[in-house]
Design a protein around this motif. Structure first.
Motif, PDB file in Angstrom:
ATOM      1  N   ASP A  95       0.810  -1.219   0.000  1.00 35.65           N
ATOM      2  CA  ASP A  95       0.000   0.000   0.000  1.00 35.65           C
ATOM      3  C   ASP A  95       0.844   1.269   0.000  1.00 35.65           C
TER       4      ASP A  95
ATOM      5  N   ASP B 189     -13.635  -6.252   0.226  1.00 33.22           N
ATOM      6  CA  ASP B 189     -13.785  -5.111   1.123  1.00 33.22           C
ATOM      7  C   ASP B 189     -15.185  -4.518   1.044  1.00 33.22           C
TER       8      ASP B 189
ATOM      9  N   ALA C  16      -8.948   3.118   4.257  1.00 35.74           N
ATOM     10  CA  ALA C  16      -8.183   2.981   3.018  1.00 35.74           C
ATOM     11  C   ALA C  16      -6.858   3.731   3.079  1.00 35.74           C
TER      12      ALA C  16
ATOM     13  N   GLN D  23      -8.197   1.729  -3.114  1.00 40.39           N
ATOM     14  CA  GLN D  23      -8.878   1.045  -2.013  1.00 40.39           C
ATOM     15  C   GLN D  23     -10.130   1.798  -1.595  1.00 40.39           C
TER      16      GLN D  23
END
Length: 323
Positions: free
Chosen positions: A36, A258, A278, A283
């Protein structure tokens, strides 16, 4: 109460909020942080990432933003974003006190945060929050109350919180641990001059940890706004870590794991705001699809098989490494 703004919002994502725990500091316990965030976790890099997330969230209808004193520079990043956009006056800002960030912008510190619910910590952190967010702050929460927290019995603290409430600030609390329900019920009994002190509760609830649900329903019935955190179980419900049952239902819905995980929470009648944690704009966009997921009875039955015993859930959470 500022949360009335959410009730009157017209966008389908108005009841999804954005929490900045994952991007306000370089280290956290969420799974998949290397993918991420990558290697560049400088202050400037995370400030830019936070602002991109806030821009994307606001553009898609998100109106609640959640920070904390212990989330590194999250309050500072949010304050910078708000100060650069003085025309934005329809967001609700919540922060939390009770933990002090101690990692020094490191991912491998021996201790990342220190908990203290004493009056002196409240006074210090309230001043720190005020210096950054000022009158943009709507909600101030005691961070991670447990049944034995002194914040539930400290009358001097209650008096100062009530004074802040009289000045227009909403006062709330968050919970953590296997005894969340006990903490919620104890907090509902806290009054000042016969009036309930707390207006909001923020608790962990997700497909794996549902034990707080009855107490959250009681809080909702008592007039509190319920905010749900850790809906993704610190990444355990996100691909590729999600259980096979969740992956299968996500395939049926044609959306991400998610979105399904957050949709399960959104359908709870007591859930006022469900937080996305997120770390990327991609995301966030996937999380926001939760607003259009319609789970049927069979899918809900299958998701119910994922529930873990609370102590086992929190023990596993406590073993997640900061990285």
């Amino acid at each position: 109460m500022p949360f009335a703004r959410l009730a009157h919002a017209t966008t389908p994502t108005c009841h999804i909020g954005l929490g900045l725990a994952a991007v306000g500091r370089p280290g956290y316990i969420n799974l998949g942080r290397d993918e991420d965030l990558g290697e560049n976790r400088s202050v400037d890099a995370l400030r830019s990432r936070t602002h991109e997330l806030l821009d994307a969230a606001y553009a898609q209808g998100v109106r609640y933003f959640d920070v904390a004193r212990s989330y590194g520079r999250s309050e500072e990043f949010l304050a910078d974003w708000l100060n650069a956009r003085p025309d934005i006056d329809d967001v609700v800002v919540g922060s939390k006190w009770g933990y002090t960030y101690t990692a020094g912008w490191s991912t491998d510190a021996e201790q990342h945060e220190v908990k203290d619910h004493g009056l002196a910590t409240y006074e210090r952190q309230r001043a720190e929050t005020d210096a950054l967010l000022g009158d943009r702050l709507d909600l101030y929460q005691i961070h991670s109350v447990t049944p034995d927290s002194p914040a539930l019995t400290d009358k001097d603290l209650h008096a100062e919180l009530a004074e802040a409430a009289a000045g227009g600030l909403s006062i709330g609390f968050s919970t953590s641990g296997p005894a969340q329900a006990d903490a919620i019920r104890a907090a509902l009994q806290v009054t000042v001059d016969g009036a309930p002190l707390f207006r909001t509760v923020q608790s962990t609830y997700n497909a794996l940890e549902t034990s707080a649900a009855p107490a959250l329903a009681e809080a909702h019935d008592a007039g509190l706004t319920v905010i749900v955190k850790e809906g993704m179980a610190n990444g355990r419900l996100a691909a590729p870590h999600a259980p096979d049952v969740l992956k299968a239902i996500a395939d049926e819905a044609g959306l991400g794991c998610d979105a399904v995980a957050l949709a399960l929470i959104l359908r709870q009648p007591w859930a006022g705001v469900v937080l996305s944690g997120a770390a990327t704009v991609t995301q966030l966009a996937s999380n926001l699809h939760a607003a259009v997921v319609d789970l049927d009875v069979d899918q809900l039955t299958r998701l119910a098989t994922l529930v873990e015993e609370p102590r086992a859930y929190w023990e596993r959470r406590g073993q997640l490494p900061w990285h």
